[in-house]
Scaffold this motif. Structure first.
Motif, PDB file in Angstrom:
ATOM      1  N   GLY A  12       0.730  -1.250  -0.033  1.00 52.75           N
ATOM      2  CA  GLY A  12      -0.069  -0.136  -0.170  1.00 52.75           C
ATOM      3  C   GLY A  12       0.770   1.283  -0.004  1.00 52.75           C
ATOM      4  N   LYS A  13       1.849   1.256   0.902  1.00 50.76           N
ATOM      5  CA  LYS A  13       2.523   2.377   1.367  1.00 50.76           C
ATOM      6  C   LYS A  13       3.399   2.870   0.212  1.00 50.76           C
ATOM      7  CE  LYS A  13       5.296   4.997   4.476  1.00 50.76           C
ATOM      8  NZ  LYS A  13       5.818   4.893   5.716  1.00 50.76           N
ATOM      9  N   HIS A  14       4.160   1.816  -0.366  1.00 52.84           N
ATOM     10  CA  HIS A  14       5.366   2.122  -1.414  1.00 52.84           C
ATOM     11  C   HIS A  14       4.756   1.610  -2.655  1.00 52.84           C
ATOM     12  CE1 HIS A  14       7.757   3.196   1.925  1.00 52.84           C
ATOM     13  NE2 HIS A  14       7.711   2.156   2.495  1.00 52.84           N
ATOM     14  N   ASN A  15       3.458   1.038  -2.864  1.00 56.99           N
ATOM     15  CA  ASN A  15       2.955   0.694  -4.123  1.00 56.99           C
ATOM     16  C   ASN A  15       3.607  -0.467  -4.907  1.00 56.99           C
ATOM     17  OD1 ASN A  15       1.048   0.844  -6.405  1.00 56.99           O
ATOM     18  ND2 ASN A  15       2.595   2.134  -7.617  1.00 56.99           N
ATOM     19  N   ILE A  16       4.203  -1.515  -4.340  1.00 56.66           N
ATOM     20  CA  ILE A  16       4.918  -2.654  -4.810  1.00 56.66           C
ATOM     21  C   ILE A  16       3.687  -3.645  -4.605  1.00 56.66           C
ATOM     22  CG2 ILE A  16       6.465  -4.350  -4.603  1.00 56.66           C
ATOM     23  CD1 ILE A  16       8.388  -2.097  -3.667  1.00 56.66           C
ATOM     24  N   LYS A  17       3.137  -4.167  -5.562  1.00 56.12           N
ATOM     25  CA  LYS A  17       2.067  -5.079  -5.686  1.00 56.12           C
ATOM     26  C   LYS A  17       2.134  -6.524  -6.434  1.00 56.12           C
ATOM     27  CE  LYS A  17      -1.343  -1.254  -5.267  1.00 56.12           C
ATOM     28  NZ  LYS A  17      -1.327  -1.282  -3.954  1.00 56.12           N
ATOM     29  N   LYS A  18       3.546  -6.800  -6.759  1.00 56.80           N
ATOM     30  CA  LYS A  18       3.969  -7.985  -7.390  1.00 56.80           C
ATOM     31  C   LYS A  18       4.967  -8.702  -6.643  1.00 56.80           C
ATOM     32  CE  LYS A  18       1.269  -7.512 -10.865  1.00 56.80           C
ATOM     33  NZ  LYS A  18       0.305  -8.597 -11.393  1.00 56.80           N
ATOM     34  N   CYS A  19       4.968  -9.859  -6.297  1.00 58.07           N
ATOM     35  CA  CYS A  19       5.840 -10.507  -5.769  1.00 58.07           C
ATOM     36  C   CYS A  19       7.289 -10.529  -6.454  1.00 58.07           C
ATOM     37  CB  CYS A  19       5.506 -12.125  -5.244  1.00 58.07           C
ATOM     38  SG  CYS A  19       4.578 -12.171  -4.081  1.00 58.07           S
ATOM     39  N   ARG A  20       7.161 -10.653  -7.759  1.00 62.32           N
ATOM     40  CA  ARG A  20       8.427 -10.706  -8.585  1.00 62.32           C
ATOM     41  C   ARG A  20       9.374  -9.351  -8.463  1.00 62.32           C
ATOM     42  NH1 ARG A  20       7.535  -7.075 -12.494  1.00 62.32           N
ATOM     43  NH2 ARG A  20       5.366  -7.045 -13.462  1.00 62.32           N
ATOM     44  N   VAL A  21       8.822  -8.170  -7.963  1.00 67.37           N
ATOM     45  CA  VAL A  21       9.466  -7.068  -7.878  1.00 67.37           C
ATOM     46  C   VAL A  21      10.443  -7.193  -6.569  1.00 67.37           C
ATOM     47  CG1 VAL A  21       9.305  -4.635  -7.157  1.00 67.37           C
ATOM     48  CG2 VAL A  21       7.727  -5.444  -8.585  1.00 67.37           C
ATOM     49  N   VAL A  22       9.990  -7.858  -5.562  1.00 66.68           N
ATOM     50  CA  VAL A  22      10.601  -8.087  -4.296  1.00 66.68           C
ATOM     51  C   VAL A  22      11.448  -9.378  -4.475  1.00 66.68           C
ATOM     52  CG1 VAL A  22      10.367  -9.087  -1.980  1.00 66.68           C
ATOM     53  CG2 VAL A  22       8.734  -7.254  -2.673  1.00 66.68           C
ATOM     54  N   ASP A  23      11.248 -10.374  -5.219  1.00 67.61           N
ATOM     55  CA  ASP A  23      11.768 -11.595  -5.535  1.00 67.61           C
ATOM     56  C   ASP A  23      12.991 -11.249  -6.234  1.00 67.61           C
ATOM     57  OD1 ASP A  23      10.093 -13.081  -4.005  1.00 67.61           O
ATOM     58  OD2 ASP A  23       8.951 -13.829  -5.494  1.00 67.61           O
ATOM     59  N   ALA A  24      12.867 -10.368  -7.051  1.00 68.05           N
ATOM     60  CA  ALA A  24      14.238 -10.139  -8.118  1.00 68.05           C
ATOM     61  C   ALA A  24      15.216  -9.558  -7.136  1.00 68.05           C
ATOM     62  CB  ALA A  24      13.566  -9.279  -9.050  1.00 68.05           C
ATOM     63  N   ALA A  25      15.025  -8.617  -6.237  1.00 64.66           N
ATOM     64  CA  ALA A  25      16.167  -8.146  -5.399  1.00 64.66           C
ATOM     65  C   ALA A  25      16.792  -9.127  -4.585  1.00 64.66           C
ATOM     66  CB  ALA A  25      15.479  -6.788  -4.778  1.00 64.66           C
ATOM     67  N   LEU A  26      15.908 -10.159  -4.058  1.00 67.80           N
ATOM     68  CA  LEU A  26      16.227 -11.216  -3.138  1.00 67.80           C
ATOM     69  C   LEU A  26      17.005 -12.147  -3.825  1.00 67.80           C
ATOM     70  CD1 LEU A  26      13.370 -11.384  -0.929  1.00 67.80           C
ATOM     71  CD2 LEU A  26      15.052 -10.416  -0.252  1.00 67.80           C
ATOM     72  N   ALA A  27      16.924 -12.344  -5.011  1.00 63.65           N
ATOM     73  CA  ALA A  27      17.434 -13.227  -5.760  1.00 63.65           C
ATOM     74  C   ALA A  27      19.126 -12.903  -5.822  1.00 63.65           C
ATOM     75  CB  ALA A  27      16.825 -13.621  -7.264  1.00 63.65           C
ATOM     76  N   GLY A  28      19.218 -11.787  -5.733  1.00 60.52           N
ATOM     77  CA  GLY A  28      20.644 -11.274  -5.659  1.00 60.52           C
ATOM     78  C   GLY A  28      21.426 -11.180  -4.371  1.00 60.52           C
ATOM     79  N   LYS A  29      22.819 -10.898  -4.346  1.00 61.15           N
ATOM     80  CA  LYS A  29      23.600 -10.953  -3.144  1.00 61.15           C
ATOM     81  C   LYS A  29      22.839  -9.637  -1.994  1.00 61.15           C
ATOM     82  CE  LYS A  29      27.153  -7.739  -4.849  1.00 61.15           C
ATOM     83  NZ  LYS A  29      26.562  -6.851  -3.992  1.00 61.15           N
ATOM     84  N   VAL A  30      23.377 -10.000  -0.879  1.00 60.91           N
ATOM     85  CA  VAL A  30      23.110  -9.187   0.030  1.00 60.91           C
ATOM     86  C   VAL A  30      24.123  -8.150  -0.017  1.00 60.91           C
ATOM     87  CG1 VAL A  30      23.350  -8.774   2.726  1.00 60.91           C
ATOM     88  CG2 VAL A  30      22.612 -11.006   1.856  1.00 60.91           C
ATOM     89  N   ASP A  31      23.467  -6.859  -0.108  1.00 63.13           N
ATOM     90  CA  ASP A  31      24.309  -5.506  -0.466  1.00 63.13           C
ATOM     91  C   ASP A  31      24.858  -4.695   1.040  1.00 63.13           C
ATOM     92  OD1 ASP A  31      24.300  -5.121  -3.694  1.00 63.13           O
ATOM     93  OD2 ASP A  31      22.211  -5.851  -2.860  1.00 63.13           O
ATOM     94  N   LYS A  32      24.085  -5.369   1.954  1.00 62.88           N
ATOM     95  CA  LYS A  32      24.365  -4.463   3.239  1.00 62.88           C
ATOM     96  C   LYS A  32      23.981  -5.477   4.303  1.00 62.88           C
ATOM     97  CE  LYS A  32      24.109  -0.137   5.340  1.00 62.88           C
ATOM     98  NZ  LYS A  32      23.416   1.277   5.355  1.00 62.88           N
ATOM     99  N   LYS A  33      24.803  -5.620   5.306  1.00 63.97           N
ATOM    100  CA  LYS A  33      24.410  -6.617   6.499  1.00 63.97           C
ATOM    101  C   LYS A  33      24.697  -5.811   7.874  1.00 63.97           C
ATOM    102  CE  LYS A  33      24.910 -11.458   8.140  1.00 63.97           C
ATOM    103  NZ  LYS A  33      25.488 -12.750   7.824  1.00 63.97           N
ATOM    104  N   ASN A  34      23.831  -6.133   8.582  1.00 64.50           N
ATOM    105  CA  ASN A  34      23.972  -5.673  10.088  1.00 64.50           C
ATOM    106  C   ASN A  34      23.212  -6.555  10.981  1.00 64.50           C
ATOM    107  OD1 ASN A  34      24.524  -4.253  12.441  1.00 64.50           O
ATOM    108  ND2 ASN A  34      23.475  -2.544  11.878  1.00 64.50           N
ATOM    109  N   GLY A  35      24.021  -7.562  11.430  1.00 59.62           N
ATOM    110  CA  GLY A  35      23.258  -8.469  12.318  1.00 59.62           C
ATOM    111  C   GLY A  35      22.410  -9.264  11.472  1.00 59.62           C
TER     112      GLY A  35
END
Length: 150
Positions: free
Chosen positions: A67-90
């Motif tokens: 709702g807030k950020h207008n991302i309504k498809k899993c593929r948008v999120v999944d595409a980023a998650l299919a890549g490496k971690v770009d920043k890690k803090n715990g």
């Protein structure tokens, strides 16, 4: 009307119990906020982490960012998650991706809590489970363009 000793004790007990109930602040019975732990979608990153996107609520998960950020498809999120971690803090992981539509590009940021609980301790996914995606958004804007959901 006079009460017997036994009746006086029962009446006094009822009054004390009522006073205690009235003095208890509402909402403290369950400290954890309500959220839907059901999984909307799931992706495995290159390091083998299985990352759920839970429905959540207005503060985290699918119900928050769809709702807030207008991302309504899993593929948008999944595409980023299919890549490496770009920043890690715990347990907090950030994944960056790019959504493209012809010549239009937008950077996607996905924030994950790869732990049973959120950093503030407010939410708990349950034994052996991970919180997963906290939020996803388009970098530099509050609301992603509609075309990313096409």
């Amino acid at each position: 009307m006079a009460l017997s000793g036994h009746e006086e004790i029962k009446t006094l007990t009822a009054v004390v119990a009522s006073a205690c109930l009235a003095a208890t602040p509402l909402g403290e019975a369950s400290a954890a906020p309500h959220w839907n732990k059901s999984v909307k979608c799931e992706e495995t990153d290159p390091e083998g982490r299985v990352i759920p996107t839970r429905y959540g609520n207005a503060d985290l998960g699918w119900n928050h960012f769809s709702g807030k950020h207008n991302i309504k498809k899993c593929r948008v999120v999944d595409a980023a998650l299919a890549g490496k971690v770009d920043k890690k803090n715990g347990g907090r992981l950030e994944y960056y991706g790019v959504a493209r539509n012809k010549t239009r590009l937008v950077e996607i940021v996905v924030i994950v809590q790869y732990a049973r609980r959120t950093a503030d301790g407010e939410y708990d996914a349950g034994r052996g489970k991970k919180i997963g995606v906290i939020t996803a958004y388009c970098k530099g804007m509050n609301r992603c363009p509609d075309w990313i959901n096409e």
